[in-house]
Design an enzyme around this catalytic site. Structure first.
Site, PDB file in Angstrom:
ATOM      1  N   LYS A   1      -8.581  -4.901   6.472  1.00 20.39           N
ATOM      2  CA  LYS A   1      -7.636  -4.754   7.595  1.00 20.39           C
ATOM      3  C   LYS A   1      -8.299  -4.158   8.841  1.00 20.39           C
ATOM      4  O   LYS A   1      -7.702  -4.161   9.915  1.00 20.39           O
ATOM      5  CB  LYS A   1      -6.479  -3.831   7.190  1.00 20.39           C
ATOM      6  CG  LYS A   1      -5.794  -4.159   5.874  1.00 20.39           C
ATOM      7  CD  LYS A   1      -4.782  -5.235   6.043  1.00 20.39           C
ATOM      8  CE  LYS A   1      -3.907  -5.448   4.833  1.00 20.39           C
ATOM      9  NZ  LYS A   1      -2.910  -4.442   4.635  1.00 20.39           N
TER      10      LYS A   1
ATOM     11  N   THR B   1       0.846  -1.204   0.000  1.00 20.65           N
ATOM     12  CA  THR B   1       0.000   0.000   0.000  1.00 20.65           C
ATOM     13  C   THR B   1       0.877   1.248   0.000  1.00 20.65           C
ATOM     14  O   THR B   1       0.616   2.206  -0.744  1.00 20.65           O
ATOM     15  CB  THR B   1      -0.958  -0.002   1.223  1.00 20.65           C
ATOM     16  OG1 THR B   1      -1.489  -1.320   1.383  1.00 20.65           O
ATOM     17  CG2 THR B   1      -2.100   0.976   1.029  1.00 20.65           C
TER      18      THR B   1
ATOM     19  N   LYS C   1       1.404  -4.346  12.942  1.00 22.73           N
ATOM     20  CA  LYS C   1       2.228  -4.111  11.763  1.00 22.73           C
ATOM     21  C   LYS C   1       3.390  -5.107  11.743  1.00 22.73           C
ATOM     22  O   LYS C   1       3.657  -5.773  12.714  1.00 22.73           O
ATOM     23  CB  LYS C   1       2.780  -2.692  11.791  1.00 22.73           C
ATOM     24  CG  LYS C   1       1.691  -1.653  11.567  1.00 22.73           C
ATOM     25  CD  LYS C   1       2.270  -0.274  11.422  1.00 22.73           C
ATOM     26  CE  LYS C   1       3.483  -0.206  10.571  1.00 22.73           C
ATOM     27  NZ  LYS C   1       3.332  -0.731   9.189  1.00 22.73           N
ATOM     28  N   GLY C   2       4.048  -5.183  10.601  1.00 21.87           N
ATOM     29  CA  GLY C   2       5.238  -6.037  10.539  1.00 21.87           C
ATOM     30  C   GLY C   2       5.103  -7.227   9.614  1.00 21.87           C
ATOM     31  O   GLY C   2       5.984  -8.087   9.571  1.00 21.87           O
ATOM     32  N   GLY C   3       3.983  -7.265   8.846  1.00 18.04           N
ATOM     33  CA  GLY C   3       3.834  -8.328   7.847  1.00 18.04           C
ATOM     34  C   GLY C   3       5.017  -8.350   6.886  1.00 18.04           C
ATOM     35  O   GLY C   3       5.433  -9.401   6.404  1.00 18.04           O
TER      36      GLY C   3
ATOM     37  N   GLU D   1       9.533   1.278  11.136  1.00 21.10           N
ATOM     38  CA  GLU D   1       8.218   1.926  10.992  1.00 21.10           C
ATOM     39  C   GLU D   1       7.792   2.568  12.305  1.00 21.10           C
ATOM     40  O   GLU D   1       7.245   3.679  12.308  1.00 21.10           O
ATOM     41  CB  GLU D   1       7.179   0.900  10.517  1.00 21.10           C
ATOM     42  CG  GLU D   1       7.409   0.475   9.072  1.00 21.10           C
ATOM     43  CD  GLU D   1       6.541  -0.682   8.616  1.00 21.10           C
ATOM     44  OE1 GLU D   1       6.243  -0.760   7.418  1.00 21.10           O
ATOM     45  OE2 GLU D   1       6.174  -1.522   9.449  1.00 21.10           O
TER      46      GLU D   1
ATOM     47  N   GLY E   1       1.354   1.614   6.055  1.00 20.37           N
ATOM     48  CA  GLY E   1       0.276   0.624   5.959  1.00 20.37           C
ATOM     49  C   GLY E   1       0.114  -0.089   7.288  1.00 20.37           C
ATOM     50  O   GLY E   1       0.750   0.267   8.280  1.00 20.37           O
ATOM     51  N   ALA E   2      -0.725  -1.133   7.307  1.00 20.36           N
ATOM     52  CA  ALA E   2      -0.879  -1.945   8.521  1.00 20.36           C
ATOM     53  C   ALA E   2      -1.457  -3.299   8.133  1.00 20.36           C
ATOM     54  O   ALA E   2      -2.073  -3.442   7.070  1.00 20.36           O
ATOM     55  CB  ALA E   2      -1.790  -1.248   9.527  1.00 20.36           C
ATOM     56  N   ASP E   3      -1.254  -4.272   8.996  1.00 25.22           N
ATOM     57  CA  ASP E   3      -1.846  -5.604   8.773  1.00 25.22           C
ATOM     58  C   ASP E   3      -3.231  -5.685   9.399  1.00 25.22           C
ATOM     59  O   ASP E   3      -4.116  -6.355   8.879  1.00 25.22           O
ATOM     60  CB  ASP E   3      -0.925  -6.679   9.356  1.00 25.22           C
ATOM     61  CG  ASP E   3       0.437  -6.612   8.696  1.00 25.22           C
ATOM     62  OD1 ASP E   3       0.488  -6.730   7.470  1.00 25.22           O
ATOM     63  OD2 ASP E   3       1.433  -6.390   9.402  1.00 25.22           O
TER      64      ASP E   3
HETATM   65  C1  5RP Z   1       5.485  -3.860   6.896  1.00 28.53           C
HETATM   66  C2  5RP Z   1       4.128  -3.470   7.327  1.00 28.53           C
HETATM   67  C3  5RP Z   1       3.129  -3.186   6.268  1.00 28.53           C
HETATM   68  O1  5RP Z   1       2.682  -1.877   6.411  1.00 28.53           O
HETATM   69  C4  5RP Z   1       1.975  -4.147   6.428  1.00 28.53           C
HETATM   70  O2  5RP Z   1       2.489  -5.474   6.360  1.00 28.53           O
HETATM   71  C5  5RP Z   1       0.926  -3.941   5.347  1.00 28.53           C
HETATM   72  O3  5RP Z   1       1.435  -4.280   4.092  1.00 28.53           O
HETATM   73  P1  5RP Z   1       0.537  -4.228   2.781  1.00 28.53           P
HETATM   74  O4  5RP Z   1       0.252  -2.792   2.512  1.00 28.53           O
HETATM   75  O5  5RP Z   1       1.404  -4.882   1.716  1.00 28.53           O
HETATM   76  O6  5RP Z   1      -0.709  -5.029   3.060  1.00 28.53           O
HETATM   77  O7  5RP Z   1       3.821  -3.358   8.491  1.00 28.53           O
HETATM   78  O8  5RP Z   1       6.301  -4.144   8.000  1.00 28.53           O
END
Ligand code: 5RP
Length: 236
Positions: A130, A37, A103-105, A112, A91-93
């Site tokens: 999300k 994102t 976060k941290g995917g 971050e 972004g965020a998970d």
């Molecule tokens: C990376 C993150 C990303 O913001 C989170 O994983 C979301 O990723 P995406 O926008 O691909 O869904 O925390 O460490």
């Protein structure tokens, strides 16, 4: 700006990325989170830099976003040069309505969190999948851990949570190694009633560098909707 409606999630991510990028003002130093994102936001920022001659600098939180920003011709700086940022887009998970996040995917959670806390305004962009009532039911909490301490941290975390896994790499054998040279341990907490308490519990384990629980730092959450719109949730 209009977007292709073929894949609603990608469309929703692009829409909120564009909304966040529209908030950026000339002269700002902007933190950039990581993930797909944020990658859209970098493309839009690049467009604004080229078309509007916008004079900004960015602090990327991963090699992914560093190289993308470089490619877009967006001037890059560091937290050493700019320990205080005007704005950060991330972004965020998972996110809840109180603006707590997991976060941290993408494994970039430590940098971050640093840019989030260094920033005057921290804006998070997600698609509606999300947004959750309760954090942790769908997503583990990623924890960045010193390699030296990884087995110890797993053992300690298992005193509270059953399912704790060292994240394995894709396209690489063995554990994921973060941009900081550490490992990621995914802690499956189940529904998290008190995110701050989980964050504190994990942080008390020696060897934990940082957790993917973000509490009390997001100022605004942009949620891209399936119906083609978006919702903004602001810190009250
Ligand atoms: C990376 C993150 C990303 O913001 C989170 O994983 C979301 O990723 P995406 O926008 O691909 O869904 O925390 O460490």
């Amino acid at each position: 700006m209009t977007f292709n409606l073929l894949d609603w999630r990608e469309d929703a991510k692009k829409r909120v990325a564009w909304e966040a990028v529209k908030l950026v003002r000339d002269g700002w130093v902007v933190g950039l989170g990581s993930g797909s994102t944020v990658a859209y936001a970098v493309l839009f920022l690049g467009k604004r830099v080229r078309e509007e001659n916008l004079k900004i600098k960015v602090v990327p939180t991963s090699y992914q976003i560093f190289f993308l920003a470089l490619n877009e011709g967006i001037p890059i700086t560091t937290l050493d040069e700019h320990p205080k940022l005007d704005f950060t887009i991330d972004g965020a998970d998972e996110a809840d309505k109180n603006l707590n996040l997991i976060k941290g995917g993408g494994g970039a959670l430590t940098r971050e969190k640093i840019v989030a806390f260094a920033s005057e305004r921290y804006v998070v962009i997600v698609d509606e999948t999300k947004l959750v009532e309760t954090l942790g039911l769908k997503t583990p909490v990623p924890v960045e851990v010193l390699p030296f301490a990884v087995s110890f941290v797993v053992r300690e975390a298992k005193k509270y949570w059953v399912d704790v896994k060292v994240r394995e790499g894709k396209g690489k054998v063995g554990p994921v190694v973060t941009d900081n040279g550490n490992f990621i341990v995914d802690v499956y907490c189940g529904g998290i009633k008190n995110p701050k308490e989980v964050d504190d519990k994990l942080k008390r384990i020696p060897g934990v560098v940082e957790t993917g629980i973000f509490v009390g730092v997001a100022d605004m959450l942009y949620v891209g909707k399936k119906d083609g719109g978006f919702e903004v949730i602001s810190r009250s």
